[in-house]
Design an enzyme around this catalytic site. Structure first.
Site, mmCIF file in Angstrom:
data_model
loop_
_atom_site.group_PDB
_atom_site.id
_atom_site.type_symbol
_atom_site.label_atom_id
_atom_site.label_comp_id
_atom_site.label_asym_id
_atom_site.label_seq_id
_atom_site.Cartn_x
_atom_site.Cartn_y
_atom_site.Cartn_z
ATOM 1 N N HIS A 290 41.572 27.205 32.754
ATOM 2 C CA HIS A 290 40.354 26.804 32.042
ATOM 3 C C HIS A 290 39.931 27.831 30.999
ATOM 4 O O HIS A 290 40.109 29.031 31.172
ATOM 5 C CB HIS A 290 39.224 26.563 33.037
ATOM 6 N N ASN B 248 43.604 17.972 44.363
ATOM 7 C CA ASN B 248 44.259 18.840 43.378
ATOM 8 C C ASN B 248 43.728 18.449 42.007
ATOM 9 O O ASN B 248 43.465 17.275 41.749
ATOM 10 C CB ASN B 248 45.775 18.665 43.433
ATOM 11 N N SER B 249 43.601 19.437 41.104
ATOM 12 C CA SER B 249 42.912 19.128 39.840
ATOM 13 C C SER B 249 43.510 19.787 38.600
ATOM 14 O O SER B 249 42.808 19.982 37.617
ATOM 15 C CB SER B 249 41.437 19.509 39.966
ATOM 16 N N ARG C 185 34.366 20.206 23.628
ATOM 17 C CA ARG C 185 34.139 19.827 25.026
ATOM 18 C C ARG C 185 32.658 19.963 25.362
ATOM 19 O O ARG C 185 31.928 20.700 24.716
ATOM 20 C CB ARG C 185 34.939 20.739 25.975
ATOM 21 N N PHE D 274 32.321 16.517 33.272
ATOM 22 C CA PHE D 274 32.979 16.963 32.052
ATOM 23 C C PHE D 274 33.479 18.389 32.323
ATOM 24 O O PHE D 274 34.123 18.589 33.339
ATOM 25 C CB PHE D 274 32.061 16.725 30.846
ATOM 26 N N LEU E 197 42.168 25.204 52.619
ATOM 27 C CA LEU E 197 42.320 26.540 52.003
ATOM 28 C C LEU E 197 43.598 26.663 51.175
ATOM 29 O O LEU E 197 44.090 27.750 50.940
ATOM 30 C CB LEU E 197 42.250 27.657 53.061
ATOM 31 N N TYR F 209 35.753 25.630 44.096
ATOM 32 C CA TYR F 209 34.816 26.077 43.052
ATOM 33 C C TYR F 209 33.510 25.250 43.066
ATOM 34 O O TYR F 209 32.437 25.771 43.381
ATOM 35 C CB TYR F 209 35.523 25.996 41.698
ATOM 36 N N TYR G 225 46.571 13.234 36.854
ATOM 37 C CA TYR G 225 45.362 13.672 37.568
ATOM 38 C C TYR G 225 44.231 12.647 37.387
ATOM 39 O O TYR G 225 43.648 12.167 38.363
ATOM 40 C CB TYR G 225 44.937 15.055 37.045
HETATM 41 N N1 UFG Z 1 41.950 25.835 25.541
HETATM 42 C C1 UFG Z 1 42.422 26.757 24.625
HETATM 43 N N2 UFG Z 1 43.040 27.858 25.104
HETATM 44 C C2 UFG Z 1 43.221 28.123 26.422
HETATM 45 C C3 UFG Z 1 42.731 27.165 27.361
HETATM 46 C C4 UFG Z 1 42.103 26.030 26.877
HETATM 47 O O1 UFG Z 1 42.299 26.576 23.411
HETATM 48 O O2 UFG Z 1 43.822 29.148 26.779
HETATM 49 C C5 UFG Z 1 41.242 24.655 25.032
HETATM 50 C C6 UFG Z 1 41.864 23.353 25.482
HETATM 51 O O3 UFG Z 1 42.881 22.959 24.601
HETATM 52 C C7 UFG Z 1 40.641 22.436 25.471
HETATM 53 C C8 UFG Z 1 39.469 23.348 25.799
HETATM 54 O O4 UFG Z 1 39.945 24.664 25.559
HETATM 55 O O5 UFG Z 1 40.462 21.920 24.181
HETATM 56 C C9 UFG Z 1 39.020 23.243 27.231
HETATM 57 O O6 UFG Z 1 40.167 23.360 28.067
HETATM 58 P P1 UFG Z 1 40.075 23.486 29.652
HETATM 59 O O7 UFG Z 1 41.483 23.612 30.167
HETATM 60 O O8 UFG Z 1 39.091 24.550 30.011
HETATM 61 O O9 UFG Z 1 39.432 22.120 30.101
HETATM 62 P P2 UFG Z 1 39.939 20.638 29.807
HETATM 63 O O10 UFG Z 1 38.968 20.045 28.841
HETATM 64 O O11 UFG Z 1 41.358 20.531 29.473
HETATM 65 O O12 UFG Z 1 39.852 20.069 31.276
HETATM 66 C C10 UFG Z 1 38.673 19.667 31.871
HETATM 67 C C11 UFG Z 1 38.777 19.792 33.376
HETATM 68 C C12 UFG Z 1 39.855 18.893 33.906
HETATM 69 C C13 UFG Z 1 39.629 17.506 33.430
HETATM 70 C C14 UFG Z 1 39.508 17.482 31.929
HETATM 71 C C15 UFG Z 1 39.158 16.125 31.411
HETATM 72 O O13 UFG Z 1 39.058 21.124 33.702
HETATM 73 O O14 UFG Z 1 39.825 18.907 35.318
HETATM 74 O O15 UFG Z 1 38.465 18.353 31.529
HETATM 75 O O16 UFG Z 1 39.759 15.959 30.167
HETATM 76 F F1 UFG Z 1 40.653 16.719 33.785
#
Ligand code: UFG
Length: 329
Positions: A189, A76-77, A221, A169, A33, A11, A141
């Site tokens: 995400h 991996n993430s 976020r 972020f 891949l 990505y 991670y």
């Molecule tokens: N969320 C929901 N519903 C969903 C998915 C996510 O409410 O279906 C919320 C999560 O709880 C979070 C926010 O939306 O509060 C963002 O969640 P994401 O999964 O999109 O992203 P994160 O903040 O968890 O993760 C990101 C990066 C990670 C990294 C992290 C650092 O994607 O790689 O930030 O905390 F590790």
């Protein structure tokens, strides 16, 4: 200049390759891949399929190509997966980076920019978060990314290998052309999951917790456009090419949005009502993560250009609505 991009089919990697090629640079890509997509590989880049844990393979590419700098996305993430299978993360992220660095040192290659994460901080002491704040990851991670940062530090000390660590972020959005975008399997995400609702792939979006100490109870976020992240990598390479010292930078907009605000903006962009349902908190989610990116702005001269959340979601929508199954036909 020739730049080697590890994970250039992923990505953020593919968006950075597009930005490098738009700037006129010569690009070599390595990607196994496993999570990347061959369709995301820019046609002007030279592509080598293989794994960075395979020393002979990495050596063969470095023997053949005359590389000036490396950008390293190959990792991996998935936070959740890292908690159930931490050793996969240590193997690919930490061991993979070790093999890469051994090959770079052997080839006298001494400049690398790499993907780190806000997850290195864990639960922040305060927001906006500064690079000097406490790093105490709450998931495997983030811990592997912090280990990678430390491996770079000691490799610099011993071998003079200069690095820039970029702590992203929440990466989101897609290339303005709509040709490449986010395509994870499984998708975890927030923004792509929200957009699955107007695509007819999901009934509703689940909100993970509405009892956080934030203005509407949902998590905050800092959403940063993938093209702005790509530009930061180019600036970081320039910074190293000028002979500057190793450094660590946060990359975010410095503005936080709640989950509710993101959903509301997606409703506006798509014109779809996007029903939302309340769900339990997701384990390990900090209440709020907001970056201070002043350091990147001052030292690298970075200026995010797609900071508006509506614009960010509009670029994501352009991609997902024209590629409802990602890169799959
Ligand atoms: N969320 C929901 N519903 C969903 C998915 C996510 O409410 O279906 C919320 C999560 O709880 C979070 C926010 O939306 O509060 C963002 O969640 P994401 O999964 O999109 O992203 P994160 O903040 O968890 O993760 C990101 C990066 C990670 C990294 C992290 C650092 O994607 O790689 O930030 O905390 F590790």
């Amino acid at each position: 200049m020739t730049v080697l991009v590890l994970g250039g089919a992923g990505y953020i990697g593919s968006h950075t390759v597009y930005a490098l090629i738009e700037k006129g640079e010569d690009v070599v890509i390595i990607d196994n891949l496993e999570t990347g997509h061959i369709e995301a590989v820019h046609p002007k880049a030279r592509f080598y399929k293989g794994d960075i844990r395979d020393r002979a393979f990495v050596d063969s590419v470095l023997d053949k190509e005359k590389i000036d700098a490396v950008i390293h996305f190959a990792a991996n993430s998935l936070v959740g997966e890292s908690m159930t299978n931490p050793l996969k993360y240590y193997d690919n992220n930490v061991n993979g980076t070790k093999v890469l660095l051994q090959s770079m040192v052997a080839h006298g290659l001494n400049k690398i920019v790499f993907s780190s994460t806000a997850a290195t901080y864990g639960e922040p002491e305060r927001v906006p978060i500064l690079e000097t704040d406490r790093t105490e990851p709450t998931n495997a991670y983030g811990e592997t990314k912090l280990s990678m940062e430390k491996m770079f530090k000691w490799t610099d000390r011993a071998h003079g290998l200069k690095y820039v660590s970029l702590r992203y972020f929440n990466a989101c959005g897609a290339h303005v052309s709509g040709q490449i975008g986010e395509a994870h399997k499984p998708e975890t995400h927030l923004i792509p999951l929200i957009l699955q609702v107007p695509l007819g792939q999901r009934e509703a979006i689940s909100i993970f917790g509405n009892d956080y100490p934030t203005k509407d109870g949902t998590c905050i976020r800092d959403y940063i456009h993938v093209t702005d992240l790509a530009q930061a990598h180019i600036l970081a390479v320039d910074y190293l090419m000028k002979g500057n010292d190793s450094n660590i930078f946060n990359l975010g907009n410095g503005v936080g949005f709640t989950v509710n605000e993101v959903i509301e903006t997606a409703r506006k962009v798509t014109g779809h009502p996007i029903p939302a349902v309340m769900a339990e908190r997701r384990a390990g989610d900090p209440a709020q993560l907001i970056a201070s990116s002043e350091k990147a702005k001052t030292i690298l001269g970075w200026k995010p250009e797609h900071a508006d959340l509506e614009e960010i979601i509009a670029t994501a929508w352009k991609w997902h609505s024209t590629h409802p199954n990602g890169y799959a036909k």
